[in-house]
Design an enzyme around this catalytic site. Structure first.
Site, PDB file in Angstrom:
ATOM      1  N   ASN A  23     -31.928 -16.501 -39.481  1.00 27.24           N
ATOM      2  CA  ASN A  23     -33.002 -17.425 -38.757  1.00 27.24           C
ATOM      3  C   ASN A  23     -33.010 -18.888 -39.036  1.00 27.24           C
ATOM      4  O   ASN A  23     -33.416 -19.586 -38.343  1.00 27.24           O
ATOM      5  CB  ASN A  23     -34.357 -16.529 -39.203  1.00 27.24           C
ATOM      6  N   SER A  73     -39.164 -12.264 -42.127  1.00 23.72           N
ATOM      7  CA  SER A  73     -38.140 -13.119 -41.610  1.00 23.72           C
ATOM      8  C   SER A  73     -38.171 -14.377 -42.366  1.00 23.72           C
ATOM      9  O   SER A  73     -36.900 -14.951 -42.253  1.00 23.72           O
ATOM     10  CB  SER A  73     -38.583 -13.530 -39.917  1.00 23.72           C
ATOM     11  N   HIS A 118     -34.169  -7.322 -45.040  1.00 21.97           N
ATOM     12  CA  HIS A 118     -34.585  -7.834 -43.767  1.00 21.97           C
ATOM     13  C   HIS A 118     -33.578  -7.422 -42.701  1.00 21.97           C
ATOM     14  O   HIS A 118     -32.517  -7.717 -42.479  1.00 21.97           O
ATOM     15  CB  HIS A 118     -34.267  -9.343 -43.850  1.00 21.97           C
ATOM     16  N   GLU A 178     -30.151  -8.722 -44.385  1.00 19.35           N
ATOM     17  CA  GLU A 178     -29.967  -9.412 -45.368  1.00 19.35           C
ATOM     18  C   GLU A 178     -30.821  -9.099 -46.660  1.00 19.35           C
ATOM     19  O   GLU A 178     -32.042  -8.584 -46.471  1.00 19.35           O
ATOM     20  CB  GLU A 178     -30.737 -10.832 -44.836  1.00 19.35           C
TER      21      GLU A 178
HETATM   22  N1  LIG Z   1     -39.344  -9.126 -34.313  1.00 14.95           N
HETATM   23  C1  LIG Z   1     -38.413  -9.397 -34.951  1.00 14.95           C
HETATM   24  O1  LIG Z   1     -37.249  -9.582 -34.193  1.00 14.95           O
HETATM   25  C2  LIG Z   1     -38.175  -9.098 -36.226  1.00 14.95           C
HETATM   26  C3  LIG Z   1     -37.012  -9.074 -36.751  1.00 14.95           C
HETATM   27  C4  LIG Z   1     -36.768  -8.987 -38.109  1.00 14.95           C
HETATM   28  C5  LIG Z   1     -37.884  -8.789 -39.010  1.00 14.95           C
HETATM   29  N2  LIG Z   1     -39.245  -9.133 -38.245  1.00 14.95           N
HETATM   30  C6  LIG Z   1     -40.146  -9.105 -39.374  1.00 14.95           C
HETATM   31  O2  LIG Z   1     -40.896  -7.874 -39.336  1.00 14.95           O
HETATM   32  C7  LIG Z   1     -42.308  -7.994 -39.392  1.00 14.95           C
HETATM   33  C8  LIG Z   1     -43.067  -7.287 -38.257  1.00 14.95           C
HETATM   34  O3  LIG Z   1     -42.793  -7.723 -37.034  1.00 14.95           O
HETATM   35  P1  LIG Z   1     -42.599  -6.923 -35.741  1.00 14.95           P
HETATM   36  O4  LIG Z   1     -41.716  -7.566 -34.838  1.00 14.95           O
HETATM   37  O5  LIG Z   1     -42.439  -5.617 -35.880  1.00 14.95           O
HETATM   38  O6  LIG Z   1     -44.143  -7.256 -35.168  1.00 14.95           O
HETATM   39  P2  LIG Z   1     -45.010  -6.499 -34.240  1.00 14.95           P
HETATM   40  O7  LIG Z   1     -46.065  -7.299 -33.724  1.00 14.95           O
HETATM   41  O8  LIG Z   1     -44.325  -5.416 -33.372  1.00 14.95           O
HETATM   42  O9  LIG Z   1     -45.752  -5.451 -35.237  1.00 14.95           O
HETATM   43  C9  LIG Z   1     -46.762  -5.723 -36.351  1.00 14.95           C
HETATM   44  C10 LIG Z   1     -47.398  -4.656 -37.162  1.00 14.95           C
HETATM   45  O10 LIG Z   1     -48.148  -5.395 -37.990  1.00 14.95           O
HETATM   46  C11 LIG Z   1     -49.728  -4.530 -37.927  1.00 14.95           C
HETATM   47  N3  LIG Z   1     -50.614  -5.478 -38.377  1.00 14.95           N
HETATM   48  C12 LIG Z   1     -51.078  -6.674 -37.692  1.00 14.95           C
HETATM   49  N4  LIG Z   1     -52.113  -7.149 -38.483  1.00 14.95           N
HETATM   50  C13 LIG Z   1     -52.105  -6.486 -39.564  1.00 14.95           C
HETATM   51  C14 LIG Z   1     -53.012  -6.403 -40.564  1.00 14.95           C
HETATM   52  N5  LIG Z   1     -53.873  -7.414 -40.886  1.00 14.95           N
HETATM   53  N6  LIG Z   1     -52.843  -5.582 -41.657  1.00 14.95           N
HETATM   54  C15 LIG Z   1     -51.888  -4.624 -41.277  1.00 14.95           C
HETATM   55  N7  LIG Z   1     -50.921  -4.362 -40.561  1.00 14.95           N
HETATM   56  C16 LIG Z   1     -51.090  -5.206 -39.736  1.00 14.95           C
HETATM   57  C17 LIG Z   1     -49.574  -4.280 -36.485  1.00 14.95           C
HETATM   58  O11 LIG Z   1     -50.468  -3.150 -36.297  1.00 14.95           O
HETATM   59  C18 LIG Z   1     -48.261  -3.812 -36.103  1.00 14.95           C
HETATM   60  O12 LIG Z   1     -47.845  -2.405 -36.538  1.00 14.95           O
HETATM   61  C19 LIG Z   1     -42.572  -9.537 -39.600  1.00 14.95           C
HETATM   62  O13 LIG Z   1     -42.726  -9.782 -40.963  1.00 14.95           O
HETATM   63  C20 LIG Z   1     -41.459 -10.147 -38.783  1.00 14.95           C
HETATM   64  O14 LIG Z   1     -41.303 -11.302 -39.309  1.00 14.95           O
HETATM   65  C21 LIG Z   1     -39.251  -9.341 -37.030  1.00 14.95           C
END
Ligand SMILES: NC(=O)c1ccc[n+]([C@@H]2O[C@H](COP(=O)([O-])OP(=O)(O)OC[C@H]3O[C@@H](n4cnc5c(N)ncnc54)[C@H](O)[C@@H]3O)[C@@H](O)[C@H]2O)c1
Length: 283
Positions: A191, A120, A141, A153
């Site tokens: 964001n 993000s 993204h 994005e």
């Molecule tokens: N939540 C949102 O609205 C959103 C939107 C767009 C992009 N993102 C981005 O997507 C990415 C994931 O976010 P999310 O919302 O799916 O989070 P989440 O917490 O739902 O999932 C995170 C994932 O990362 C894994 N993880 C945690 N620690 C780890 C490690 N040390 N090594 C490998 N894997 C690990 C977890 O097991 C899980 O599968 C982030 O970079 C976030 O910024 C999030």
């Protein structure tokens, strides 16, 4: 411009599962990798449940659901992504974790493949420079929930080739999305503009201006937003939101990006929003 057929997704959390569904719906063969096979399997089960709701609403047939699920395989092994044409990383918003993962992916995925991040806010160039193929690293993204949000994005770090960006744009379009290309600046477009607003909504709760429910209702009823700011923070995840604000603050120095104290305390208490069943609202 080489076509993208097989797509690897690393991370099976909120976004990894959503992006896997989007790519599979577009007809790609998807390999979903999680650290444990069980989490990858439960992400696929969640996708199947979500698709089941689409069937009930008459928006999808049983055959279409089976075809989408049939496109997704799961693994706990990075080496199983070797033959992917594109790998999208979607693990926790933490630079060192993502850099280590990019170095690992770089060593096993075929040289012509694109490595992309769903970060993000983190600098995509820092992930590109953890590989020996910086010209084939970019940001893709997606927005949450990935199956329904139209925008993607495409983030172009200084190191990315024009071909990489074109292929990423073509992939997003094939997934039925509306991509825009953005520079590698923290928070990209959405964001960087959205988070001061979300953070200020938390500060408004702290000041006692109105209740959580009233603030959310105000922004829906008064601005026509589909969701209020506190409900949106719960959807994004409060841990992810704090990580996003911290990166925006360190990049721009604007104190509007300093996470509200309540946000940090809720993360410490494990109230991360929808994914834990409790945040500003209960789920
Ligand atoms: N939540 C949102 O609205 C959103 C939107 C767009 C992009 N993102 C981005 O997507 C990415 C994931 O976010 P999310 O919302 O799916 O989070 P989440 O917490 O739902 O999932 C995170 C994932 O990362 C894994 N993880 C945690 N620690 C780890 C490690 N040390 N090594 C490998 N894997 C690990 C977890 O097991 C899980 O599968 C982030 O970079 C976030 O910024 C999030």
């Amino acid at each position: 411009m080489a076509d993208i057929f097989a797509v690897g997704i690393v991370g099976s959390g909120t976004m990894g599962a959503g992006v896997a569904e989007v790519a599979a719906r577009a007809g790609h063969d998807v390999v979903l990798r999680s650290r444990s096979r069980a989490s990858a399997e439960s992400a696929v089960a969640a996708i199947e449940t979500a698709l089941g709701r689409q069937i009930t609403k008459g928006r999808l047939t049983v055959d279409e659901r089976d075809a989408i699920i049939g496109h997704i395989s799961v693994t706990d092994t990075i080496a199983d992504l070797a033959e992917c044409d594109l790998v999208i990383e979607s693990v926790v918003e933490h630079l060192a974790t993502k850099r280590a993962l990019f170095a690992e992916l770089d060593a096993v995925v075929k040289p012509s493949a694109i490595l992309a991040t769903n970060t993000s806010t983190l600098p995509v160039v820092d992930l590109a420079m953890a590989t020996v193929r910086p010209e084939r690293v970019c940001g893709i993204h997606f927005f949450n929930p990935a199956p329904t949000m139209r925008l993607v994005e495409i983030v172009r770090p200084l190191t990315a080739s024009a071909d990489t960006v074109e292929r990423a744009v073509a992939f997003a379009e094939r997934c039925g999305k509306e991509p825009i290309t953005v520079a590698d600046h923290a928070g990209f477009v959405v964001n960087a503009l959205l988070f001061p607003y979300l953070n200020n909504a938390v500060k408004m709760v702290e000041r006692g201006t109105a209740t959580v429910e009233s603030i959310d209702a105000a922004m829906c009823g008064g601005c026509g937003f589909p969701m209020g700011p506190l409900a949106l923070l719960d959807l994004i995840g409060l841990d992810t939101s704090v990580a996003i604000l911290d990166t925006l603050h360190s990049e721009f120095g604007d104190t509007n990006y300093v996470p509200a104290t309540t946000l940090r305390r809720m993360v410490s208490a494990g109230r991360l929003g929808r994914k834990t069943g409790s945040g500003f609202h209960q789920y």
